[in-house]
Design a protein around this motif. Sequence first.
Motif, PDB file in Angstrom:
ATOM      1  N   GLN A  10      36.686  51.775  42.660  1.00 62.10           N
ATOM      2  CA  GLN A  10      35.495  50.938  42.778  1.00 62.10           C
ATOM      3  C   GLN A  10      35.596  49.704  41.887  1.00 62.10           C
ATOM      4  N   HIS A  11      36.201  49.877  40.710  1.00 64.32           N
ATOM      5  CA  HIS A  11      36.383  48.762  39.773  1.00 64.32           C
ATOM      6  C   HIS A  11      37.857  48.691  39.376  1.00 64.32           C
ATOM      7  N   PRO A  12      38.690  48.167  40.260  1.00 63.09           N
ATOM      8  CA  PRO A  12      40.133  48.131  39.975  1.00 63.09           C
ATOM      9  C   PRO A  12      40.482  47.309  38.750  1.00 63.09           C
ATOM     10  N   GLU A  13      39.667  46.291  38.451  1.00 61.36           N
ATOM     11  CA  GLU A  13      39.967  45.456  37.287  1.00 61.36           C
ATOM     12  C   GLU A  13      39.877  46.265  35.986  1.00 61.36           C
ATOM     13  N   LEU A  14      39.008  47.282  35.962  1.00 57.78           N
ATOM     14  CA  LEU A  14      38.887  48.117  34.769  1.00 57.78           C
ATOM     15  C   LEU A  14      40.095  49.043  34.616  1.00 57.78           C
ATOM     16  N   GLU A  15      40.597  49.535  35.727  1.00 60.77           N
ATOM     17  CA  GLU A  15      41.796  50.371  35.692  1.00 60.77           C
ATOM     18  C   GLU A  15      42.988  49.557  35.179  1.00 60.77           C
ATOM     19  N   LEU A  16      43.086  48.321  35.670  1.00 57.88           N
ATOM     20  CA  LEU A  16      44.197  47.462  35.256  1.00 57.88           C
ATOM     21  C   LEU A  16      44.052  47.044  33.792  1.00 57.88           C
ATOM     22  N   ALA A  17      42.811  46.833  33.361  1.00 53.60           N
ATOM     23  CA  ALA A  17      42.565  46.474  31.962  1.00 53.60           C
ATOM     24  C   ALA A  17      43.002  47.605  31.032  1.00 53.60           C
ATOM     25  N   ALA A  18      42.779  48.842  31.467  1.00 51.23           N
ATOM     26  CA  ALA A  18      43.211  49.990  30.666  1.00 51.23           C
ATOM     27  C   ALA A  18      44.732  50.011  30.547  1.00 51.23           C
ATOM     28  N   ASP A  19      45.424  49.677  31.641  1.00 59.80           N
ATOM     29  CA  ASP A  19      46.889  49.602  31.600  1.00 59.80           C
ATOM     30  C   ASP A  19      47.336  48.514  30.627  1.00 59.80           C
ATOM     31  N   PHE A  20      46.679  47.368  30.679  1.00 57.51           N
ATOM     32  CA  PHE A  20      47.030  46.249  29.800  1.00 57.51           C
ATOM     33  C   PHE A  20      46.909  46.674  28.333  1.00 57.51           C
ATOM     34  N   CYS A  21      45.807  47.308  27.998  1.00 56.98           N
ATOM     35  CA  CYS A  21      45.582  47.714  26.608  1.00 56.98           C
ATOM     36  C   CYS A  21      46.609  48.737  26.153  1.00 56.98           C
ATOM     37  N   GLN A  22      46.870  49.713  27.017  1.00 50.65           N
ATOM     38  CA  GLN A  22      47.805  50.773  26.637  1.00 50.65           C
ATOM     39  C   GLN A  22      49.226  50.242  26.464  1.00 50.65           C
ATOM     40  N   GLN A  23      49.610  49.302  27.315  1.00 50.12           N
ATOM     41  CA  GLN A  23      50.980  48.812  27.299  1.00 50.12           C
ATOM     42  C   GLN A  23      51.215  47.702  26.278  1.00 50.12           C
ATOM     43  N   PHE A  24      50.245  46.792  26.136  1.00 53.20           N
ATOM     44  CA  PHE A  24      50.486  45.592  25.335  1.00 53.20           C
ATOM     45  C   PHE A  24      49.731  45.523  24.017  1.00 53.20           C
ATOM     46  N   LEU A  25      48.685  46.313  23.869  1.00 55.66           N
ATOM     47  CA  LEU A  25      47.901  46.263  22.641  1.00 55.66           C
ATOM     48  C   LEU A  25      48.154  47.468  21.749  1.00 55.66           C
ATOM     49  N   SER A  26      49.127  48.292  22.127  1.00 57.82           N
ATOM     50  CA  SER A  26      49.531  49.443  21.318  1.00 57.82           C
ATOM     51  C   SER A  26      50.805  49.104  20.551  1.00 57.82           C
TER      52      SER A  26
END
Length: 205
Positions: A73-89
């Motif tokens: 329903q909110h694909p941008e939120l799913e992608l944002a979670a990927d961004f945080c996990q991959q690049f902000l860790s």
Amino acid sequence: MTASASISEENEIRASIYWWFATVFTKELDKQQLAAYREGEGAELLEHLADTPELSSAVSMINNSLAKLSVYQHPELELAADFCQQFLSDSKVGAPPYASVYLSANKLMFQEPHEKMRALLVSQGLQVDPKFNEPADHLAIQLDYLGNLILREAPAQQQADFINQHLLAWLPQWLDALRKVSKGGFYQGFAELLVGYLHLELAEL
């Protein structure tokens, strides 16, 4: 159109592509930006790049990821979670996009690559946008700098040296790290696409 005008137009296109890559790795995409990759300008650019055999598999990875995201329903939120996990860790659980992490012995930030990029920015009269509070060796900043080099029609050798010394010196290691933590494939696809594009650029410079 004169020959010089044609060269300038080509450089403008090349610079815009690097700035486009930079936006992908700068911050999470919002709803409108993500939609553009399904049926807007982003989709058109991906389709164009897919015409190059060396880049087609990376574009397929991105498109497959977009198809999987579309069920949410909110694909941008799913992608944002990927961004945080991959690049902000940190490098133990993610793939932080900083040259220093991959080129320093202790995988620390703010090392020699950061200082070299700061010096290059100063030499070109450039500075990092204060709103983008990141070290100078962040991938997006390096890509933005390369776009500026191209737009200023820096000598081909200078562009090639930057790609070799400041991007391809660490991007293969970053890509390996990203492959280990990537889930949806969207950002891994863009990383694969970027590295492939850089190699094609080197062959032309």
